[in-house]
Scaffold this active site. Structure first.
Site, PDB file in Angstrom:
ATOM      1  N   HIS A 241       0.715  -1.274  -0.139  1.00 31.27           N
ATOM      2  CA  HIS A 241       0.221   0.025   0.039  1.00 31.27           C
ATOM      3  C   HIS A 241       0.748   1.213  -0.118  1.00 31.27           C
ATOM      4  O   HIS A 241       0.736   1.899  -1.118  1.00 31.27           O
ATOM      5  CB  HIS A 241      -0.829   0.182   1.235  1.00 31.27           C
ATOM      6  CG  HIS A 241      -1.704  -1.222   1.294  1.00 31.27           C
ATOM      7  ND1 HIS A 241      -2.623  -1.352   0.770  1.00 31.27           N
ATOM      8  CD2 HIS A 241      -1.677  -2.297   2.433  1.00 31.27           C
ATOM      9  CE1 HIS A 241      -3.482  -2.493   1.095  1.00 31.27           C
ATOM     10  NE2 HIS A 241      -2.455  -3.214   1.967  1.00 31.27           N
TER      11      HIS A 241
HETATM   12  C1  BDR Z   1      -2.835   0.761   5.533  1.00 31.83           C
HETATM   13  O1  BDR Z   1      -3.060   0.559   6.814  1.00 31.83           O
HETATM   14  C2  BDR Z   1      -2.134   0.033   7.116  1.00 31.83           C
HETATM   15  O2  BDR Z   1      -2.063  -0.932   8.025  1.00 31.83           O
HETATM   16  C3  BDR Z   1      -0.898   0.160   6.245  1.00 31.83           C
HETATM   17  O3  BDR Z   1       0.217   0.459   6.865  1.00 31.83           O
HETATM   18  C4  BDR Z   1      -1.478   0.954   5.339  1.00 31.83           C
HETATM   19  O4  BDR Z   1      -1.154   2.451   5.354  1.00 31.83           O
HETATM   20  C5  BDR Z   1      -3.553  -0.043   4.492  1.00 31.83           C
HETATM   21  O5  BDR Z   1      -4.948  -0.087   4.667  1.00 31.83           O
END
Ligand code: BDR
Ligand code: CA
Length: 309
Positions: A241
């Site tokens: 992500h």
């Molecule tokens: C986001 O949530 C967090 O757990 C990850 O680091 C990312 O920023 C993904 O949904």
């Protein structure tokens, strides 16, 4: 050279995003790393940012710790995905250099006010609490912010923490609402795009084959996420992500964007943190761009090449 402030909650994928940013000094002038409670508690996200900074050999970049809790909701971590420490099973150490004084929100407000309008880009890869507080401290920053490039939200993909919400928005929906309704220009990397960029075995192996401290640590982080993805979600190749935010800053041509309006659900217990993305708007007036597509091979080629530096 882009001047950026990198607001994050490391976090396994935040850590890989930090490595990518640290490895790109010819493109990104990182004025500050700011940290927030999110994936793990605030003390740990600040410590983890300092650990990653030391592995990357970038102690020239200051780190400022920020909000210890969301604006209204109680903190809810994502330790199930990031491990107890927040950095998977990476061997930890006490960083030689700690955080600098000054609250993250104040640092964001001051840096943006002390630079020319549009000069500072904000990269946000955790809950939006620090940026929302900075906007409340100094509302004039909204007009002066270069784009705010965030990881958050979901439209076509549905949620990853509830049926309809993505973690960063759900963790502090009130902060996200302040940011998205402020009028700030935003580029939004939601699950619709980050789920297209997965560390499949070949891509992970390519990074593992690179012999630098940042690549070795990144490969270990990706392998940790891939194992969790297998166990919890059942898929192979975890989405990366947060690195999408930095990849966009380095190579925007790798992403497809669509102008939209975006509102955050802050009231319904069932759909709290849902991002309502509306494309039926006048595109010339849009302040928000929603990422719909990514060249995943291109993102991984960029990541692998930079981690080798
Ligand atoms: C986001 O949530 C967090 O757990 C990850 O680091 C990312 O920023 C993904 O949904
Ligand atoms: Ca994150």
């Amino acid at each position: 050279m882009k001047k950026i402030i990198f607001d994050c909650d490391p976090g396994v994928d935040d850590a890989v995003a930090l490595f990518l940013a640290f490895a790109s000094p010819q493109d990104l002038d990182i004025l500050a790393i700011t940290t927030v409670a999110g994936n793990v508690a605030a003390d740990l996200t600040a410590r983890n940012a300092a650990v990653i900074r030391q592995i990357a050999g970038r102690e020239d970049v200051p780190i400022h710790a920020g909000a210890r809790a969301p604006l209204i909701r109680p903190p809810f971590d994502a330790g199930a995905f990031h491990g107890e420490s927040g950095l998977g099973d990476l061997p930890l150490f006490e960083p030689a250099k700690g955080v600098e004084p000054g609250h993250a929100a104040q640092v964001i407000a001051d840096l943006v006010m002390n630079h020319a309008p549009g000069e500072i880009t904000l990269a946000v890869t955790g809950p939006f609490t620090n940026l929302a507080l900075a906007i409340r401290l100094e509302p004039d920053i909204v007009e002066r912010l270069g784009p705010v490039v965030v990881m958050g939200g979901a439209r076509r993909e549905g949620g990853n923490i509830t049926a309809s919400a993505e973690y960063n928005i759900w963790a502090d929906p009130h902060a996200a609402d302040i940011v998205f309704s402020s009028g700030a220009a935003c580029v939004v990397m939601g699950l619709d795009v980050t789920h297209q960029v997965r560390s499949d075995p070949a891509r992970t192996a390519a990074i593992a084959a690179v012999d630098t401290p940042a690549a070795r640590a990144s490969a270990a982080l990706l392998e940790f996420s891939n194992a969790i993805e297998r166990d919890i979600v059942g898929g192979s190749g975890a989405p990366i992500h947060d690195p999408c935010v930095v990849a966009y800053l380095l190579a925007p041509q790798l992403f497809t964007l669509r102008p939209c309006e975006l509102r955050v659900e802050t009231a319904s217990p069932l759909t709290l943190g849902h991002t309502a993305v509306e494309f039926r708007i006048d595109p010339t007036a849009a302040r928000i761009q929603w990422a719909t597509g990514a060249d995943a091979d291109g993102v991984f080629a960029l990541l692998t090449e930079r981690l080798a530096r």
